[in-house]
Design an enzyme around this catalytic site. Structure first.
Site, PDB file in Angstrom:
ATOM      1  N   GLU A 180       1.543  -7.819  -9.947  1.00 33.69           N
ATOM      2  CA  GLU A 180       1.896  -8.151  -8.184  1.00 33.69           C
ATOM      3  C   GLU A 180       0.401  -7.090  -7.809  1.00 33.69           C
ATOM      4  O   GLU A 180      -0.093  -8.131  -6.716  1.00 33.69           O
ATOM      5  CB  GLU A 180       2.660  -6.281  -8.044  1.00 33.69           C
ATOM      6  CG  GLU A 180       2.353  -5.937  -6.322  1.00 33.69           C
ATOM      7  CD  GLU A 180       3.824  -5.130  -6.061  1.00 33.69           C
ATOM      8  OE1 GLU A 180       4.174  -5.027  -7.076  1.00 33.69           O
ATOM      9  OE2 GLU A 180       3.587  -4.984  -5.120  1.00 33.69           O
ATOM     10  N   ARG A 217     -20.811 -24.392  17.238  1.00 29.62           N
ATOM     11  CA  ARG A 217     -21.528 -23.824  18.030  1.00 29.62           C
ATOM     12  C   ARG A 217     -22.848 -23.821  18.063  1.00 29.62           C
ATOM     13  O   ARG A 217     -23.422 -23.225  16.840  1.00 29.62           O
ATOM     14  CB  ARG A 217     -20.496 -21.945  17.916  1.00 29.62           C
ATOM     15  CG  ARG A 217     -20.703 -21.470  19.004  1.00 29.62           C
ATOM     16  CD  ARG A 217     -19.999 -21.518  20.378  1.00 29.62           C
ATOM     17  NE  ARG A 217     -20.033 -20.911  21.337  1.00 29.62           N
ATOM     18  CZ  ARG A 217     -19.566 -20.713  21.907  1.00 29.62           C
ATOM     19  NH1 ARG A 217     -18.714 -21.956  22.902  1.00 29.62           N
ATOM     20  NH2 ARG A 217     -19.858 -19.844  22.988  1.00 29.62           N
ATOM     21  N   GLU A 260      -6.496   3.542  -2.315  1.00 31.50           N
ATOM     22  CA  GLU A 260      -7.033   5.033  -3.109  1.00 31.50           C
ATOM     23  C   GLU A 260      -6.241   5.452  -4.023  1.00 31.50           C
ATOM     24  O   GLU A 260      -6.606   5.486  -5.169  1.00 31.50           O
ATOM     25  CB  GLU A 260      -6.474   6.475  -1.673  1.00 31.50           C
ATOM     26  CG  GLU A 260      -7.334   6.041  -0.545  1.00 31.50           C
ATOM     27  CD  GLU A 260      -7.612   5.389   0.373  1.00 31.50           C
ATOM     28  OE1 GLU A 260      -6.103   4.877   0.399  1.00 31.50           O
ATOM     29  OE2 GLU A 260      -7.730   5.160   1.291  1.00 31.50           O
TER      30      GLU A 260
HETATM   31  C1  LIG Z   1       3.407  -5.393   5.557  1.00 30.52           C
HETATM   32  C2  LIG Z   1       4.083  -4.307   4.490  1.00 30.52           C
HETATM   33  C3  LIG Z   1       4.324  -4.572   3.575  1.00 30.52           C
HETATM   34  C4  LIG Z   1       5.687  -4.174   2.512  1.00 30.52           C
HETATM   35  N1  LIG Z   1       5.912  -4.826   1.645  1.00 30.52           N
HETATM   36  C5  LIG Z   1       7.056  -3.742   0.770  1.00 30.52           C
HETATM   37  C6  LIG Z   1       7.831  -4.347  -0.131  1.00 30.52           C
HETATM   38  O1  LIG Z   1       8.425  -5.392   0.086  1.00 30.52           O
HETATM   39  N2  LIG Z   1       8.140  -2.683  -0.696  1.00 30.52           N
HETATM   40  C7  LIG Z   1       8.335  -1.992  -1.009  1.00 30.52           C
HETATM   41  O2  LIG Z   1       8.634  -0.917  -1.609  1.00 30.52           O
HETATM   42  N3  LIG Z   1       7.289  -1.570  -0.101  1.00 30.52           N
HETATM   43  C8  LIG Z   1       6.669  -2.100   1.038  1.00 30.52           C
HETATM   44  N4  LIG Z   1       5.549  -2.024   1.631  1.00 30.52           N
HETATM   45  C9  LIG Z   1       5.198  -0.367   1.668  1.00 30.52           C
HETATM   46  C10 LIG Z   1       3.664   0.011   1.092  1.00 30.52           C
HETATM   47  O3  LIG Z   1       4.082   0.185  -0.806  1.00 30.52           O
HETATM   48  C11 LIG Z   1       4.011   1.152   0.880  1.00 30.52           C
HETATM   49  O4  LIG Z   1       2.909   1.054   2.708  1.00 30.52           O
HETATM   50  C12 LIG Z   1       1.641   2.056   0.277  1.00 30.52           C
HETATM   51  O5  LIG Z   1       2.839   2.342  -0.836  1.00 30.52           O
HETATM   52  C13 LIG Z   1       1.655   3.248   0.798  1.00 30.52           C
HETATM   53  O6  LIG Z   1       3.197   4.521   1.280  1.00 30.52           O
HETATM   54  P1  LIG Z   1       3.201   4.957   2.565  1.00 30.52           P
HETATM   55  O7  LIG Z   1       3.137   3.991   3.409  1.00 30.52           O
HETATM   56  O8  LIG Z   1       4.037   5.662   2.570  1.00 30.52           O
HETATM   57  O9  LIG Z   1       1.608   5.699   2.626  1.00 30.52           O
HETATM   58  P2  LIG Z   1       1.163   7.716   2.077  1.00 30.52           P
HETATM   59  O10 LIG Z   1       2.004   7.157   0.749  1.00 30.52           O
HETATM   60  O11 LIG Z   1       2.194   8.100   2.948  1.00 30.52           O
HETATM   61  O12 LIG Z   1      -0.244   7.675   1.913  1.00 30.52           O
HETATM   62  C14 LIG Z   1      -1.111   7.368   3.319  1.00 30.52           C
HETATM   63  C15 LIG Z   1      -2.357   7.942   3.161  1.00 30.52           C
HETATM   64  O13 LIG Z   1      -2.290   8.767   1.729  1.00 30.52           O
HETATM   65  C16 LIG Z   1      -3.526   8.000   0.731  1.00 30.52           C
HETATM   66  N5  LIG Z   1      -3.254   9.007   0.221  1.00 30.52           N
HETATM   67  C17 LIG Z   1      -1.287   9.085  -0.755  1.00 30.52           C
HETATM   68  N6  LIG Z   1      -1.980   9.708  -1.832  1.00 30.52           N
HETATM   69  C18 LIG Z   1      -2.999   9.846  -2.221  1.00 30.52           C
HETATM   70  C19 LIG Z   1      -3.490  10.326  -3.385  1.00 30.52           C
HETATM   71  N7  LIG Z   1      -2.891  10.875  -4.682  1.00 30.52           N
HETATM   72  N8  LIG Z   1      -5.117  10.358  -3.408  1.00 30.52           N
HETATM   73  C20 LIG Z   1      -4.812   9.922  -2.720  1.00 30.52           C
HETATM   74  N9  LIG Z   1      -4.943   9.812  -1.311  1.00 30.52           N
HETATM   75  C21 LIG Z   1      -3.453   8.970  -0.445  1.00 30.52           C
HETATM   76  C22 LIG Z   1      -2.770   6.880   0.795  1.00 30.52           C
HETATM   77  O14 LIG Z   1      -4.084   6.119   0.322  1.00 30.52           O
HETATM   78  C23 LIG Z   1      -3.251   6.826   2.405  1.00 30.52           C
HETATM   79  O15 LIG Z   1      -4.300   6.452   2.677  1.00 30.52           O
HETATM   80  C24 LIG Z   1       4.793  -2.787   2.191  1.00 30.52           C
HETATM   81  C25 LIG Z   1       4.356  -1.789   3.628  1.00 30.52           C
HETATM   82  C26 LIG Z   1       3.900  -3.034   4.807  1.00 30.52           C
HETATM   83  C27 LIG Z   1       2.583  -2.477   5.638  1.00 30.52           C
END
Ligand SMILES: Cc1cc2nc3c(=O)[nH]c(=O)nc-3n(C[C@H](O)[C@H](O)[C@H](O)COP(=O)(O)OP(=O)(O)OC[C@H]3O[C@@H](n4cnc5c(N)ncnc54)[C@H](O)[C@@H]3O)c2cc1C
Length: 380
Positions: free
Chosen positions: A243, A269, A368
């Site tokens: 992936e 351009r 991250e």
């Molecule tokens: C367009 C899109 C498609 C997606 N498709 C799928 C899908 O098909 N299936 C699926 O299951 N998910 C999917 N996702 C979800 C995606 O995998 C998650 O958004 C991603 O894993 C981050 O999780 P979160 O959004 O909960 O962020 P959080 O985990 O809340 O993180 C927020 C911030 O904190 C940071 N952070 C968190 N933990 C740590 C750490 N230990 N050390 C340092 N920094 C940290 C993160 O890097 C980030 O900057 C999709 C997301 C998007 C936007």
């Protein structure tokens, strides 16, 4: 020197798939972006042509193609400048869970449909309260006779509305250790208790039907479990290499395309009586981007070879995913700048490409998290 050894068959395939996308996808992309989803019919057309799950063996209706065919497909799909038709997610990320870990009965039931495009798949791990910390998922699967009863909610699920079959990450609440209590179940759309929620309104990826999924007392046979009970977390970790490699390929490919269209634009351009490509600043920016793109391409191609050789390249793939996707974002930003005001207008392809590049550093494990994985393996 070419790192990837493309055969004549690979080159012919590139030509065929490029023409297919030019005829069947590119003319409809604006319509799909507006609609916020791609029609299921394009999946079936892809299936009819043998463009889905190309690696699966003949017994399931495919041809057992090597991973280079998937790489070519991702590259050519990026020329269509949209992300809604998420067949690489289906073919190279979700279906491999089924082909690697499902019982023969489940494989026979589902894989031919995955190849033909009758079955569109999704993988559902993320929940409203947990994304990066996968082990903290709450969606529960409680055993009851021959079934499990599933309750919980998923969010950000790609192909969330179009999907017919979901690889669903759940946990057994009776197991204390979250890493040992996780399972993956196949859940069909239409199963009572499984509801698709609203499509998430995103900044980019407009034609991709990213959605919420809800499970309320959703009863699924225990036999729909992938692998051994409690092995969900391990299976997810095993498959994340491919992936994340695909994300790195997407990052480099997107950067290559953005650079290509920007060079063309800069040659056409004019300002102050000459093409803007003649300004030293434009040249330096383009040369700097070309260098970064080539570095990314060389790194990623090397990883593709190693991945195809079956090597464990978890650390390098984590580095590649974070670096190439951030590089694509840097390139996107500079390309928009070189387009001037037109770079901010919908009718110019760079605008969508810039918007769509942003999310690559967030999904499939944030950048991250990629760095924390690398740091751990480096003994830090
Ligand atoms: C367009 C899109 C498609 C997606 N498709 C799928 C899908 O098909 N299936 C699926 O299951 N998910 C999917 N996702 C979800 C995606 O995998 C998650 O958004 C991603 O894993 C981050 O999780 P979160 O959004 O909960 O962020 P959080 O985990 O809340 O993180 C927020 C911030 O904190 C940071 N952070 C968190 N933990 C740590 C750490 N230990 N050390 C340092 N920094 C940290 C993160 O890097 C980030 O900057 C999709 C997301 C998007 C936007």
């Amino acid at each position: 020197m070419e790192i990837l050894k493309y055969s004549e068959e690979h080159r012919i395939f590139r030509d065929v798939i490029r023409k297919f996308f030019e005829k069947e996808v590119t003319p409809y992309v604006d319509e799909w972006e507006e609609a916020g989803i791609v029609p299921k019919s394009i999946w079936r057309k892809m299936g009819e042509q043998g463009f889905l799950c190309m690696d699966l063996p003949e017994e399931y209706g495919s041809v057992g193609a090597d991973f280079l065919y998937s790489v070519i497909l991702v590259e050519e799909l990026s020329r269509t400048n949209h992300t809604g038709l998420a067949t690489p997610l289906h073919s190279d990320i979700v279906v491999p869970y089924i082909s690697s870990y499902a019982s023969e009965e489940l494989k026979k039931r589902y894989l031919p449909g995955c190849v033909s495009g009758e079955i569109i798949t999704a993988v559902a791990m993320t929940e409203p309260n947990t994304g990066s910390d996968l082990a903290a998922i709450k969606t529960s699967a409680v055993e009851d006779g021959n079934d499990v009863v599933i309750n919980g909610q998923k969010t950000f699920i790609s192909n969330g509305l179009n999907c017919d079959l979901v690889v669903l990450a759940v946990r057994d609440p009776s197991v204390e250790n979250p890493y040992k209590g996780m399972d993956l179940f196949l859940v069909e759309a239409g199963t009572p208790g499984f509801e698709k929620g609203k499509k998430i309104k995103k900044v980019g990826w407009h034609s991709q039907d990213t959605a919420e999924l809800f499970f309320t007392d959703c009863r699924v046979p225990k036999t729909n479990r992938l692998g051994e009970k409690g092995s969900g977390f391990i299976m997810l970790m095993e498959k994340l290499q491919q992936e994340r490699l695909l994300c790195a390929i997407m990052g480099v490919t997107a950067a290559e395309r953005m650079l290509e269209i920007t060079i063309e634009y800069c040659k056409e351009r004019t300002a102050f009586g000459r093409p803007i490509s003649k300004f030293q600043n434009s040249q330096f920016k383009i040369v700097e981007m070309a260098t970064e793109v080539k570095l990314g391409r060389t790194f990623v191609d090397k990883l593709i070879v190693e991945h195809m050789d079956g090597e464990n390249i978890v650390v390098d793939v984590s580095l590649a995913k974070y670096w190439t996707t951030e590089m694509a974002m840097r390139v996107a930003d500079r390309c928009v700048q070189l387009h001037g005001g037109y770079g901010y207008c919908e009718e110019y392809p760079i605008a969508r490409a810039w918007r769509d590049a942003r999310v690559m550093s967030i999904f499939a494990g944030t950048n991250e998290i990629m760095k924390t994985i690398a740091a751990k393996f480096m003994g830090l």
